[in-house]
Design a protein around this motif. Structure first.
Motif, PDB file in Angstrom:
ATOM      1  N   ILE A   1       0.864  -1.179   0.000  1.00 19.52           N
ATOM      2  CA  ILE A   1       0.000   0.000   0.000  1.00 19.52           C
ATOM      3  C   ILE A   1       0.901   1.230   0.000  1.00 19.52           C
ATOM      4  CG2 ILE A   1      -1.777   1.261   1.280  1.00 19.52           C
ATOM      5  CD1 ILE A   1      -2.693  -1.427  -0.004  1.00 19.52           C
ATOM      6  N   LYS A   2       0.636   2.135  -0.929  1.00 16.65           N
ATOM      7  CA  LYS A   2       1.529   3.276  -1.153  1.00 16.65           C
ATOM      8  C   LYS A   2       1.698   4.165   0.076  1.00 16.65           C
ATOM      9  CE  LYS A   2       0.769   3.558  -6.141  1.00 16.65           C
ATOM     10  NZ  LYS A   2       0.188   4.352  -7.236  1.00 16.65           N
ATOM     11  N   ASN A   3       0.606   4.455   0.794  1.00 15.87           N
ATOM     12  CA  ASN A   3       0.739   5.370   1.935  1.00 15.87           C
ATOM     13  C   ASN A   3       1.071   4.649   3.242  1.00 15.87           C
ATOM     14  OD1 ASN A   3      -1.671   4.284   2.860  1.00 15.87           O
ATOM     15  ND2 ASN A   3      -2.833   6.185   2.723  1.00 15.87           N
ATOM     16  N   GLU A   4       1.248   3.326   3.177  1.00 19.52           N
ATOM     17  CA  GLU A   4       1.656   2.487   4.302  1.00 19.52           C
ATOM     18  C   GLU A   4       0.687   2.520   5.481  1.00 19.52           C
ATOM     19  OE1 GLU A   4       5.761   3.277   5.236  1.00 19.52           O
ATOM     20  OE2 GLU A   4       6.412   2.653   3.241  1.00 19.52           O
TER      21      GLU A   4
ATOM     22  N   THR B   1      -9.295  -0.946   3.564  1.00 13.63           N
ATOM     23  CA  THR B   1     -10.227  -0.445   2.555  1.00 13.63           C
ATOM     24  C   THR B   1      -9.936  -1.036   1.185  1.00 13.63           C
ATOM     25  OG1 THR B   1     -10.430   1.616   3.804  1.00 13.63           O
ATOM     26  CG2 THR B   1     -11.185   1.648   1.527  1.00 13.63           C
ATOM     27  N   VAL B   2      -8.669  -1.063   0.803  1.00 13.65           N
ATOM     28  CA  VAL B   2      -8.283  -1.610  -0.506  1.00 13.65           C
ATOM     29  C   VAL B   2      -8.572  -3.109  -0.553  1.00 13.65           C
ATOM     30  CG1 VAL B   2      -6.341  -2.074  -2.059  1.00 13.65           C
ATOM     31  CG2 VAL B   2      -6.566   0.164  -0.993  1.00 13.65           C
ATOM     32  N   SER B   3      -8.270  -3.821   0.507  1.00 12.77           N
ATOM     33  CA  SER B   3      -8.534  -5.261   0.557  1.00 12.77           C
ATOM     34  C   SER B   3     -10.027  -5.536   0.369  1.00 12.77           C
ATOM     35  CB  SER B   3      -8.062  -5.835   1.894  1.00 12.77           C
ATOM     36  OG  SER B   3      -8.409  -7.188   2.012  1.00 12.77           O
ATOM     37  N   GLU B   4     -10.869  -4.819   1.083  1.00 14.47           N
ATOM     38  CA  GLU B   4     -12.322  -4.987   0.947  1.00 14.47           C
ATOM     39  C   GLU B   4     -12.768  -4.660  -0.475  1.00 14.47           C
ATOM     40  OE1 GLU B   4     -14.323  -2.691   3.959  1.00 14.47           O
ATOM     41  OE2 GLU B   4     -13.228  -3.703   5.573  1.00 14.47           O
ATOM     42  N   HIS B   5     -12.194  -3.626  -1.062  1.00 11.21           N
ATOM     43  CA  HIS B   5     -12.536  -3.231  -2.434  1.00 11.21           C
ATOM     44  C   HIS B   5     -12.147  -4.335  -3.427  1.00 11.21           C
ATOM     45  CE1 HIS B   5     -13.545  -0.320  -5.532  1.00 11.21           C
ATOM     46  NE2 HIS B   5     -12.397  -0.584  -6.135  1.00 11.21           N
ATOM     47  N   MET B   6     -10.955  -4.896  -3.269  1.00 13.77           N
ATOM     48  CA  MET B   6     -10.507  -5.985  -4.144  1.00 13.77           C
ATOM     49  C   MET B   6     -11.427  -7.201  -4.017  1.00 13.77           C
ATOM     50  SD  MET B   6      -6.391  -5.922  -3.659  1.00 13.77           S
ATOM     51  CE  MET B   6      -5.326  -4.976  -4.743  1.00 13.77           C
ATOM     52  N   ILE B   7     -11.779  -7.542  -2.798  1.00 11.65           N
ATOM     53  CA  ILE B   7     -12.665  -8.686  -2.552  1.00 11.65           C
ATOM     54  C   ILE B   7     -14.028  -8.444  -3.186  1.00 11.65           C
ATOM     55  CG2 ILE B   7     -13.951  -9.907  -0.734  1.00 11.65           C
ATOM     56  CD1 ILE B   7     -11.317  -9.679   0.953  1.00 11.65           C
TER      57      ILE B   7
ATOM     58  N   LEU C   1      -4.844  -9.404 -11.877  1.00 13.04           N
ATOM     59  CA  LEU C   1      -4.111  -8.140 -11.902  1.00 13.04           C
ATOM     60  C   LEU C   1      -4.670  -7.201 -12.970  1.00 13.04           C
ATOM     61  CD1 LEU C   1      -0.410  -9.168 -11.205  1.00 13.04           C
ATOM     62  CD2 LEU C   1      -2.130  -8.299  -9.623  1.00 13.04           C
ATOM     63  N   GLY C   2      -5.194  -7.752 -14.056  1.00 10.74           N
ATOM     64  CA  GLY C   2      -5.854  -6.925 -15.066  1.00 10.74           C
ATOM     65  C   GLY C   2      -7.059  -6.206 -14.490  1.00 10.74           C
ATOM     66  N   LEU C   3      -7.859  -6.919 -13.705  1.00  7.16           N
ATOM     67  CA  LEU C   3      -9.013  -6.293 -13.044  1.00  7.16           C
ATOM     68  C   LEU C   3      -8.568  -5.184 -12.102  1.00  7.16           C
ATOM     69  CD1 LEU C   3     -11.137  -9.397 -11.995  1.00  7.16           C
ATOM     70  CD2 LEU C   3     -11.815  -7.624 -13.609  1.00  7.16           C
ATOM     71  N   PHE C   4      -7.550  -5.468 -11.319  1.00  6.60           N
ATOM     72  CA  PHE C   4      -7.082  -4.496 -10.334  1.00  6.60           C
ATOM     73  C   PHE C   4      -6.461  -3.275 -11.005  1.00  6.60           C
ATOM     74  CE2 PHE C   4      -6.386  -8.101  -7.026  1.00  6.60           C
ATOM     75  CZ  PHE C   4      -7.748  -8.177  -6.817  1.00  6.60           C
ATOM     76  N   ARG C   5      -5.711  -3.480 -12.069  1.00  2.00           N
ATOM     77  CA  ARG C   5      -5.064  -2.354 -12.758  1.00  2.00           C
ATOM     78  C   ARG C   5      -6.062  -1.491 -13.525  1.00  2.00           C
ATOM     79  NH1 ARG C   5       0.058  -5.994 -14.168  1.00  2.00           N
ATOM     80  NH2 ARG C   5       1.379  -5.344 -12.449  1.00  2.00           N
TER      81      ARG C   5
ATOM     82  N   ILE D   1      -7.775   1.312  -6.820  1.00  3.78           N
ATOM     83  CA  ILE D   1      -6.696   0.373  -6.504  1.00  3.78           C
ATOM     84  C   ILE D   1      -5.366   0.909  -7.017  1.00  3.78           C
ATOM     85  CG2 ILE D   1      -5.788  -1.936  -6.960  1.00  3.78           C
ATOM     86  CD1 ILE D   1      -8.704  -2.930  -6.903  1.00  3.78           C
ATOM     87  N   CYS D   2      -5.353   1.403  -8.241  1.00  3.08           N
ATOM     88  CA  CYS D   2      -4.099   1.926  -8.814  1.00  3.08           C
ATOM     89  C   CYS D   2      -3.565   3.120  -8.017  1.00  3.08           C
ATOM     90  CB  CYS D   2      -4.311   2.338 -10.263  1.00  3.08           C
ATOM     91  SG  CYS D   2      -4.408   0.921 -11.353  1.00  3.08           S
ATOM     92  N   ASP D   3      -4.459   3.925  -7.476  1.00  2.00           N
ATOM     93  CA  ASP D   3      -4.028   5.071  -6.676  1.00  2.00           C
ATOM     94  C   ASP D   3      -3.405   4.650  -5.355  1.00  2.00           C
ATOM     95  OD1 ASP D   3      -4.924   6.847  -8.592  1.00  2.00           O
ATOM     96  OD2 ASP D   3      -6.783   7.360  -7.523  1.00  2.00           O
TER      97      ASP D   3
END
Length: 117
Positions: free
Chosen positions: A11-14, A21-27, A101-105, A110-112
């Motif tokens: 995660i970029k901002n650590e 939040t990102v994990s829930e979004h990916m799921i 990874l295509g979905l995520f990109r 997610i990319c942000d």
């Protein structure tokens, strides 16, 4: 399984809050895709939700005998882990890593927030 792979996406901002939040979004993206593909049946990815899972999301790959992938957040580090098992490197890459990874990109949120390097 002959091939095991783990990708650790930082995660970029650590921040652990951002990690959650990102994990829930990916799921949610994966679950939404599974529902959409199930309705269309002809366009199956060969993924089936494993309901008996306690952390993250676990998907069985029905077109790779015994294969699966699991996406989960780290409890202590700002990292989301993707663990994949399959019959061969080609099956792992072609059936899980490239499509996922295509979905995520393709997702701006997610990319942000995720470092894919």
């Amino acid at each position: 399984m002959e091939t095991e792979c783990e990708l650790r996406m930082k995660i970029k901002n650590e921040s652990l809050e951002t990690t959650n939040t990102v994990s829930e979004h990916m799921i949610n993206i994966i679950k939404t895709l599974l529902i959409a593909k199930h309705k269309k049946e002809k366009q199956s990815l060969g993924w089936k939700l494993d309901e008996d899972n306690l952390e993250g999301i676990r998907i069985r790959t029905t077109n790779i005998h015994g294969g699966f992938f699991m996406l989960r957040k780290s409890l202590h580090d700002p990292v989301i882990s993707l663990q994949v098992e399959g019959a061969s490197p080609d099956s792992v890459v072609g059936t899980v890593i490239h499509p996922l990874l295509g979905l995520f990109r393709d997702d701006a949120f997610i990319c942000d927030n995720v470092d894919f390097s």
